[in-house]
Design an enzyme around this catalytic site. Sequence first.
Site, PDB file in Angstrom:
ATOM      1  N   THR A 175       0.842  -1.202   0.000  1.00  0.00           N
ATOM      2  CA  THR A 175       0.000   0.000   0.000  1.00  0.00           C
ATOM      3  C   THR A 175       0.876   1.250   0.000  1.00  0.00           C
ATOM      4  OG1 THR A 175      -1.729  -1.184   1.161  1.00  0.00           O
ATOM      5  CG2 THR A 175      -1.823   1.215   1.295  1.00  0.00           C
TER       6      THR A 175
ATOM      7  N   GLU B 258      -3.942  -7.112   6.316  1.00  0.00           N
ATOM      8  CA  GLU B 258      -3.489  -6.993   7.720  1.00  0.00           C
ATOM      9  C   GLU B 258      -3.953  -8.181   8.566  1.00  0.00           C
ATOM     10  OE1 GLU B 258      -2.863  -3.236   9.403  1.00  0.00           O
ATOM     11  OE2 GLU B 258      -2.678  -2.236   7.472  1.00  0.00           O
TER      12      GLU B 258
ATOM     13  N   GLY C 207     -31.754  -3.785  -4.545  1.00  0.00           N
ATOM     14  CA  GLY C 207     -32.300  -4.667  -5.588  1.00  0.00           C
ATOM     15  C   GLY C 207     -31.485  -4.563  -6.876  1.00  0.00           C
TER      16      GLY C 207
HETATM   17  N1  COS Z   1       2.903  -8.966  19.642  1.00  0.00           N
HETATM   18  C1  COS Z   1       4.123  -9.250  20.145  1.00  0.00           C
HETATM   19  N2  COS Z   1       4.807 -10.393  19.859  1.00  0.00           N
HETATM   20  C2  COS Z   1       4.215 -11.269  19.011  1.00  0.00           C
HETATM   21  C3  COS Z   1       2.947 -11.037  18.449  1.00  0.00           C
HETATM   22  C4  COS Z   1       2.279  -9.834  18.803  1.00  0.00           C
HETATM   23  N3  COS Z   1       1.069  -9.547  18.317  1.00  0.00           N
HETATM   24  N4  COS Z   1       2.625 -12.085  17.658  1.00  0.00           N
HETATM   25  C5  COS Z   1       3.663 -12.947  17.728  1.00  0.00           C
HETATM   26  N5  COS Z   1       4.614 -12.453  18.555  1.00  0.00           N
HETATM   27  C6  COS Z   1       5.885 -13.096  18.932  1.00  0.00           C
HETATM   28  C7  COS Z   1       5.594 -14.425  19.625  1.00  0.00           C
HETATM   29  O1  COS Z   1       5.399 -14.234  21.033  1.00  0.00           O
HETATM   30  C8  COS Z   1       6.859 -15.215  19.325  1.00  0.00           C
HETATM   31  O2  COS Z   1       7.883 -14.810  20.201  1.00  0.00           O
HETATM   32  P1  COS Z   1       8.608 -15.880  21.236  1.00  0.00           P
HETATM   33  O3  COS Z   1       9.046 -17.011  20.376  1.00  0.00           O
HETATM   34  O4  COS Z   1       9.700 -15.078  21.836  1.00  0.00           O
HETATM   35  O5  COS Z   1       7.515 -16.250  22.174  1.00  0.00           O
HETATM   36  C9  COS Z   1       7.243 -14.733  17.932  1.00  0.00           C
HETATM   37  O6  COS Z   1       6.620 -13.464  17.756  1.00  0.00           O
HETATM   38  C10 COS Z   1       6.785 -15.676  16.842  1.00  0.00           C
HETATM   39  O7  COS Z   1       5.374 -15.824  16.959  1.00  0.00           O
HETATM   40  P2  COS Z   1       4.586 -17.110  16.425  1.00  0.00           P
HETATM   41  O8  COS Z   1       5.338 -18.333  16.886  1.00  0.00           O
HETATM   42  O9  COS Z   1       3.157 -16.968  16.807  1.00  0.00           O
HETATM   43  O10 COS Z   1       4.799 -16.954  14.855  1.00  0.00           O
HETATM   44  P3  COS Z   1       4.266 -17.854  13.665  1.00  0.00           P
HETATM   45  O11 COS Z   1       5.407 -18.015  12.703  1.00  0.00           O
HETATM   46  O12 COS Z   1       3.600 -19.068  14.174  1.00  0.00           O
HETATM   47  O13 COS Z   1       3.212 -16.869  12.933  1.00  0.00           O
HETATM   48  C11 COS Z   1       1.053 -15.959  12.446  1.00  0.00           C
HETATM   49  C12 COS Z   1       2.009 -16.578  13.473  1.00  0.00           C
HETATM   50  C13 COS Z   1       0.766 -16.867  11.267  1.00  0.00           C
HETATM   51  C14 COS Z   1      -0.235 -15.692  13.202  1.00  0.00           C
HETATM   52  C15 COS Z   1       1.688 -14.635  11.950  1.00  0.00           C
HETATM   53  O14 COS Z   1       2.692 -14.942  11.055  1.00  0.00           O
HETATM   54  C16 COS Z   1       0.698 -13.705  11.281  1.00  0.00           C
HETATM   55  O15 COS Z   1      -0.036 -12.938  11.950  1.00  0.00           O
HETATM   56  N6  COS Z   1       0.653 -13.710   9.954  1.00  0.00           N
HETATM   57  C17 COS Z   1      -0.181 -12.822   9.175  1.00  0.00           C
HETATM   58  C18 COS Z   1       0.620 -11.615   8.843  1.00  0.00           C
HETATM   59  C19 COS Z   1      -0.224 -10.564   8.263  1.00  0.00           C
HETATM   60  O16 COS Z   1      -1.096 -10.020   8.899  1.00  0.00           O
HETATM   61  N7  COS Z   1       0.076 -10.250   7.000  1.00  0.00           N
HETATM   62  C20 COS Z   1      -0.527  -9.182   6.350  1.00  0.00           C
HETATM   63  C21 COS Z   1       0.575  -8.279   5.948  1.00  0.00           C
HETATM   64  S1  COS Z   1       0.277  -6.618   6.208  1.00  0.00           S
HETATM   65  S2  COS Z   1      -1.091  -6.175   4.854  1.00  0.00           S
END
Ligand code: COS
Length: 388
Positions: free
Chosen positions: A159, A367, A343
């Site tokens: 964006t 997001e 409609g």
């Molecule tokens: N705030 C602070 N820390 C966060 C967090 C948050 N909201 N979310 C995750 N973390 C931290 C976790 O605590 C973890 O840290 P520790 O290992 O020290 O505990 C670390 O980041 C990794 O988190 P997690 O293991 O949950 O990561 P995953 O690889 O499993 O990913 C998802 C989780 C899939 C939920 C994440 O990648 C995600 O939200 N993806 C979507 C991204 C998105 O919104 N994309 C759009 C782009 S912008 S248009």
Amino acid sequence: MHDPGLDPELFASFLDALRRFVRERLVPAEATVISADRIPAELLDEMSEFGLFGLTIPVEFGGAGLSLSQYLEVILELSWAAPAFRSVIAIGTGVVATALKLDGTEEQKALWLPQLVDGAIASFGLTEPDSGSDSAGMKTSAVKDGDHYVLNGTKRYITNAPMARFALVMARTSRENLPGNAHVSAFLVPTDAPGVSIGRPDQKMGQRGALTADLILQDVRLEASALLGGVEGRGFKTAMKALDGGRLSVAAGAIGYARRILASGLQYATERKAFGEPIANFQLIQAMLADSQTELYAAECMLRDVARLAAAGERISTKAACVKMFASEACGRIADRTVQIYGGAGYMAEYEVERFFRDSRVYRIYEGTTQILQLVIARAMLKELNEV
Ligand code: COS
């Protein structure tokens, strides 16, 4: 997070003035924005003069220093107008400002925050051609070379990329995936740096004027001071923390737009006649109006509740996911019902509701898709259960 924000009286008058600005300046410009697929430069200047680019930037850097709840009220009002107007300010005042405020060095804040206040447009580079929801699986790399980093890769659907002065770009500083996604670091990348190029603006289903494009990095050599916070390995957490707020902004955007959509459906229902009377008199039309009003109210309550919890210092990641999911899905349902109320006219491009329907669709995707948010919410529930 314990930020008192702007003085409540000042804020109330700012919100009143904004409501007028939205209705008198932005809504009448929608047709131009849509046909040109761009916000006219004079209008961007007016938005900047109005202070919309500095909403969340602390006062010491020249911004308005709004609290989260005040910021969300502004986004609600702004989103009465076409979504392009939120998009152009919300990356800078939202995810990018949050990342800088939480994790930037003092030098980085002093360099970039005043530029945002002055109207610099910003981008947030996380998504790539081969990594969307699995955002930690990115390919873009940042390789240390003496006092510099060299960045290579492509960020997709970014964006504001065609107008951005700088972007916060997530890139891997380790070839291997590390625990906690510590292979990801965040960099502040000026878009005029040698090696940065921008793809052609994407042709989208809706949200005309909200430009997205590829951000391409080819041997972009940046001083080490471009690394956010000066520390490698924090980029994923920075991005996730910033996205918590970003998801609230999307929720507020969806709610603000849903208000407009519902108002349009209500008005139409009182004007359109069938069987000799306005269709608003028919109970099946009333049911659609009432369901929409109720969902809108629920979404507004959720948004204001999460802002209150954030102000009290609570971690809001899970609730932000709940609000974004509910508000974006509700906006989709409200847009769909409103097409139904219109409609046959609802399917015609000459009526505004056809565009509202297309514009609304992306709130459920960007997001954090609804499915990723479900994952975030359910994971937190299971974690809590296991901790008991
Ligand atoms: N705030 C602070 N820390 C966060 C967090 C948050 N909201 N979310 C995750 N973390 C931290 C976790 O605590 C973890 O840290 P520790 O290992 O020290 O505990 C670390 O980041 C990794 O988190 P997690 O293991 O949950 O990561 P995953 O690889 O499993 O990913 C998802 C989780 C899939 C939920 C994440 O990648 C995600 O939200 N993806 C979507 C991204 C998105 O919104 N994309 C759009 C782009 S912008 S248009």
